[in-house]
Design an enzyme around this catalytic site. Structure first.
Site, PDB file in Angstrom:
ATOM      1  N   TRP A 307     -13.679  29.689  11.867  1.00 37.70           N
ATOM      2  CA  TRP A 307     -12.986  30.652  12.732  1.00 37.70           C
ATOM      3  C   TRP A 307     -13.539  30.456  14.150  1.00 37.70           C
ATOM      4  O   TRP A 307     -14.759  30.452  14.348  1.00 37.70           O
ATOM      5  CB  TRP A 307     -13.255  32.064  12.210  1.00 37.70           C
ATOM      6  CG  TRP A 307     -12.695  33.166  13.063  1.00 37.70           C
ATOM      7  CD1 TRP A 307     -11.426  33.256  13.545  1.00 37.70           C
ATOM      8  CD2 TRP A 307     -13.385  34.340  13.504  1.00 37.70           C
ATOM      9  NE1 TRP A 307     -11.277  34.425  14.254  1.00 37.70           N
ATOM     10  CE2 TRP A 307     -12.467  35.104  14.246  1.00 37.70           C
ATOM     11  CE3 TRP A 307     -14.680  34.820  13.351  1.00 37.70           C
ATOM     12  CZ2 TRP A 307     -12.806  36.326  14.852  1.00 37.70           C
ATOM     13  CZ3 TRP A 307     -15.021  36.031  13.930  1.00 37.70           C
ATOM     14  CH2 TRP A 307     -14.092  36.768  14.670  1.00 37.70           C
ATOM     15  N   ASP A 388     -19.511  35.834   5.835  1.00 37.49           N
ATOM     16  CA  ASP A 388     -18.496  36.530   6.630  1.00 37.49           C
ATOM     17  C   ASP A 388     -17.362  36.876   5.661  1.00 37.49           C
ATOM     18  O   ASP A 388     -16.685  35.976   5.150  1.00 37.49           O
ATOM     19  CB  ASP A 388     -18.011  35.606   7.755  1.00 37.49           C
ATOM     20  CG  ASP A 388     -16.935  36.258   8.605  1.00 37.49           C
ATOM     21  OD1 ASP A 388     -16.504  37.382   8.274  1.00 37.49           O
ATOM     22  OD2 ASP A 388     -16.520  35.645   9.608  1.00 37.49           O
ATOM     23  N   LYS A 424      -7.955  43.322   7.873  1.00 38.27           N
ATOM     24  CA  LYS A 424      -6.835  42.741   7.107  1.00 38.27           C
ATOM     25  C   LYS A 424      -6.542  43.524   5.831  1.00 38.27           C
ATOM     26  O   LYS A 424      -5.387  43.877   5.580  1.00 38.27           O
ATOM     27  CB  LYS A 424      -7.141  41.288   6.724  1.00 38.27           C
ATOM     28  CG  LYS A 424      -8.019  40.541   7.679  1.00 38.27           C
ATOM     29  CD  LYS A 424      -7.253  39.998   8.843  1.00 38.27           C
ATOM     30  CE  LYS A 424      -8.232  39.375   9.822  1.00 38.27           C
ATOM     31  NZ  LYS A 424      -7.623  38.542  10.801  1.00 38.27           N
TER      32      LYS A 424
HETATM   33  N1  KET Z   1     -14.232  36.624  10.369  1.00 39.36           N
HETATM   34  C1  KET Z   1     -13.181  35.818  10.140  1.00 39.36           C
HETATM   35  C2  KET Z   1     -13.374  34.646   9.273  1.00 39.36           C
HETATM   36  C3  KET Z   1     -11.950  36.114  10.723  1.00 39.36           C
HETATM   37  O1  KET Z   1     -10.936  35.304  10.462  1.00 39.36           O
HETATM   38  C4  KET Z   1     -11.811  37.229  11.564  1.00 39.36           C
HETATM   39  C5  KET Z   1     -10.549  37.496  12.248  1.00 39.36           C
HETATM   40  C6  KET Z   1     -12.934  38.053  11.745  1.00 39.36           C
HETATM   41  C7  KET Z   1     -14.122  37.710  11.141  1.00 39.36           C
HETATM   42  C8  KET Z   1     -12.941  39.267  12.602  1.00 39.36           C
HETATM   43  O2  KET Z   1     -12.017  40.209  12.398  1.00 39.36           O
HETATM   44  P1  KET Z   1     -12.213  41.696  12.957  1.00 39.36           P
HETATM   45  O3  KET Z   1     -10.886  42.122  13.404  1.00 39.36           O
HETATM   46  O4  KET Z   1     -13.225  41.643  14.085  1.00 39.36           O
HETATM   47  O5  KET Z   1     -12.718  42.472  11.833  1.00 39.36           O
HETATM   48  N2  KET Z   1      -9.640  36.617  12.387  1.00 39.36           N
HETATM   49  C9  KET Z   1      -8.313  36.783  12.930  1.00 39.36           C
HETATM   50  C10 KET Z   1      -8.213  37.595  14.180  1.00 39.36           C
HETATM   51  C11 KET Z   1      -9.119  37.181  15.284  1.00 39.36           C
HETATM   52  O6  KET Z   1      -9.218  36.001  15.628  1.00 39.36           O
HETATM   53  O7  KET Z   1      -9.729  38.092  15.883  1.00 39.36           O
HETATM   54  C12 KET Z   1      -7.711  35.395  13.101  1.00 39.36           C
HETATM   55  O8  KET Z   1      -8.373  34.387  12.843  1.00 39.36           O
HETATM   56  O9  KET Z   1      -6.536  35.315  13.468  1.00 39.36           O
END
Ligand code: KET
Length: 579
Positions: A307, A388, A424
């Site tokens: 990511w 994660d 999510k």
């Molecule tokens: N870890 C991973 C692997 C991940 O894909 C995301 C979010 C997060 C943590 C963080 O999410 P949060 O909303 O802070 O709980 N991924 C999606 C959104 C982003 O990039 O912020 C994405 O990859 O599209």
């Protein structure tokens, strides 16, 4: 002949009086100064411009840039060169001038992006320098049409101040924005895609950039169980008092139980330090700050690819990282040997960042047997596993199944870091609800770790937001709502599986080249890693209005069954017709 000796290096940082004085002495040692000039300096030692005899052009050493003060903006070798070639020599006396001097000194062309962007300001300085008898008023008029304040093409506020020193007069620009040294940041590779999508007026447009769930009608989705929990909260009329630094106690209990299983002995034994934090990102960032403070020698191993924000998080926390092999483009699968070899080769005690499930961006997870081997190597090398978990329940549709990897490591008695997100699986994207859990070897260790996490959180954001935490606590804590959530999660995961299958079917039916697209079916979670390169991804956007990240990742959560054929056409065109 005279030339100007003006200013100091510039700075964004104020200079203490003793520093100015030191600077003056040094400069006097280096420059030849005639007797009259010395007298003049004495008279004007409170002033800031000196005239010095100009050596013959052939023997004159190039102007010397002043030693830089600590500055927020690192100077590049390129800027040094430009500064040196400019006829204004920078010397400290100028800095003892009254208000505005800092801006005036920013006229040094080399050091200042302002001058590259607004050459007219350089002209103003050069004009007065090369023509000592010229009037600064004339310079001002020439450059700014006779006004004291002006706005340049880019909207930067500038003005001119006039200084008269005997035979020489100069015009200087002042009131330049303090933010001139702040460059424009590039758009975020993931969230920036949504901004570009919004700006596109085409009816065909499709946003497969960010990993955010959409309905079959491609609308954002608020889970029914979330609405239900919110209504209950509203009825109760709960207050908006600050939470403790560690967050909502009921949330922390629920989140640890969801992750590890309610009956996991590590919970009852008090081995888990849990802190509610700002969703997955904030939890990762807090853990990174903890690593930086208490394991300053350690490095974090991250998968290649990963990511995109992982690298930002560790960079900003000043935690060194390196990559371990993960994705094999030849097999479009896991490079398991490479992964194990790289984890084995890392310095003992490294942190190994692992995606708990539904690896982002590849959608490729190790098998249960492979997880066992990964745990073996991490244990042997005394590394620290750092999970994660952003997609629990989204990979398989089952919360327990998706927590397999974490629970395996914990069962082995290993100390483990886990960052959790509810963006999510409960659709709480903008509520910023998540947690950092540290499973420790003894309760008093967990207490100490938690106390330090709190200490790090307090000056960062003080305490976390309450609304999303209450939703999670209420949903997980109520058996009926918990059941409803699981059903809705299965529904979301199921819709993604359906579009995955339909996309594969469309690609296989439409692509006559014989290419095997079955890797799409082997990937799990929200994403498909298509293998499209940057140029091909650009073609998807520029020609087909399909927005995706440039690493070839598409979010299937943003795709409907109705759009699968269109997407397949775009992928086939980009894959075969763009290099
Ligand atoms: N870890 C991973 C692997 C991940 O894909 C995301 C979010 C997060 C943590 C963080 O999410 P949060 O909303 O802070 O709980 N991924 C999606 C959104 C982003 O990039 O912020 C994405 O990859 O599209």
């Amino acid at each position: 002949m005279y030339y100007w000796s003006v200013g100091t290096h510039l700075g964004q940082n104020p200079v203490a009086p003793h520093q100015k004085h030191q600077g003056l002495k040094q400069k006097e040692k280096k420059l030849p100064v005639c007797a009259s000039q010395k007298r003049k300096r004495k008279r004007k030692n409170s002033q800031f411009v000196t005239e010095t005899p100009r050596p013959a052009p052939s023997t004159r050493s190039p102007p010397r840039p002043a030693a830089p003060l600590p500055s927020a903006r690192p100077s590049s070798p390129h800027s040094r060169k430009r500064r040196a070639s400019y006829p204004i020599l920078i010397s400290p006396p100028f800095f003892s001038a009254a208000a505005g001097q800092r801006h005036a000194t920013r006229l040094t062309p080399a050091s200042d992006p302002l001058l590259t962007r607004h050459p007219e300001m350089a002209t103003a300085a050069a004009f007065s320098v090369s023509s000592p008898a010229a009037s600064a008023v004339a310079a001002r008029s020439k450059v700014f049409g006779g006004v004291n304040q002006a706005r340049t093409r880019t909207g930067c506020r500038v003005g001119i101040t006039r200084k008269n020193f005997g035979r020489v007069m100069m015009a200087l620009a002042v009131d330049v924005s303090r933010f001139e040294g702040v460059p424009m940041a590039p758009p975020d590779p993931i969230l920036g895609v949504s901004e570009a999508f919004k700006a596109d007026k085409s009816e065909l447009k499709l946003n497969l950039g960010v990993g955010a769930y959409r309905t079959e009608e491609l609308q954002p989705y608020v889970l029914n169980v979330v609405k239900k929990a919110e209504n209950l909260m509203l009825e109760k009329g709960e207050n908006k008092e600050y939470l403790p630094i560690e967050g909502l106690a009921a949330f922390n209990k629920a989140t640890a139980e969801l992750l590890l299983g309610a009956d996991n002995p590590v919970i009852n034994q008090g081995l888990v330090a849990t802190l509610q934090s700002l969703s997955g990102t904030g939890s990762l960032r807090l853990a990174a700050a903890f690593i930086q403070r208490y394991f300053p020698e350690a490095k974090v191993l991250i998968s290649s690819p990963t990511w995109g924000n992982h690298k930002n998080i560790f960079n900003d926390a000043r935690v060194p990282w390196s990559e371990y092999r993960y994705y094999d483009p030849k097999t479009v699968g896991l490079d398991f040997e490479g992964m194990i070899a790289d984890i084995e080769a890392a310095p003992e005690g490294s942190f190994v960042l692992l995606h708990g499930c539904a690896h982002n961006p590849t959608g490729i997870d190790p098998t249960p047997e492979q997880w066992e081997k990964i745990a073996d190597v991490i244990q042997e090398k005394k590394h620290m596993p750092f999970f994660d978990v952003a997609y629990q329940g989204f990979a398989s549709g089952s919360l327990d199944e998706d927590a397999f990897s974490v629970r395996l490591f914990v069962k082995r008695g290993m100390e483990v870091f886990v960052a959790q997100s509810y963006s999510k699986n409960l659709g709480l994207y903008s509520e910023r609800v998540g947690a950092i859990n540290v499973v420790c070897s003894a309760p008093e260790v967990a207490d100490r770790v938690k106390s330090q996490l709190k200490r790090l959180a307090r000056p960062m954001y003080s305490n976390p937001p309450i609304h999303g935490a209450k939703i999670v606590a209420n949903v997980v804590g109520d058996p009926t709502m918990f059941g409803e959530w699981k059903q809705e999660m299965e529904l979301m995961a199921g819709r993604i599986k359906n579009v995955r299958q339909k996309l594969y079917d469309s690609l296989s039916a439409k692509d006559k080249s014989g290419k095997d697209w079955s890797f799409i079916l082997r990937q799990i979670g929200m994403f498909s890693y298509t293998g499209l390169n940057k140029a091909q991804s650009d073609n998807m956007t520029d020609k087909w209005h399909i927005y995706m990240t440039k690493d070839g990742r598409i979010s299937l959560a943003g795709l409907s069954l109705a759009k699968c054929d269109y997407l397949a056409d775009a992928i086939i065109d980009s894959f075969h017709n763009v290099n």
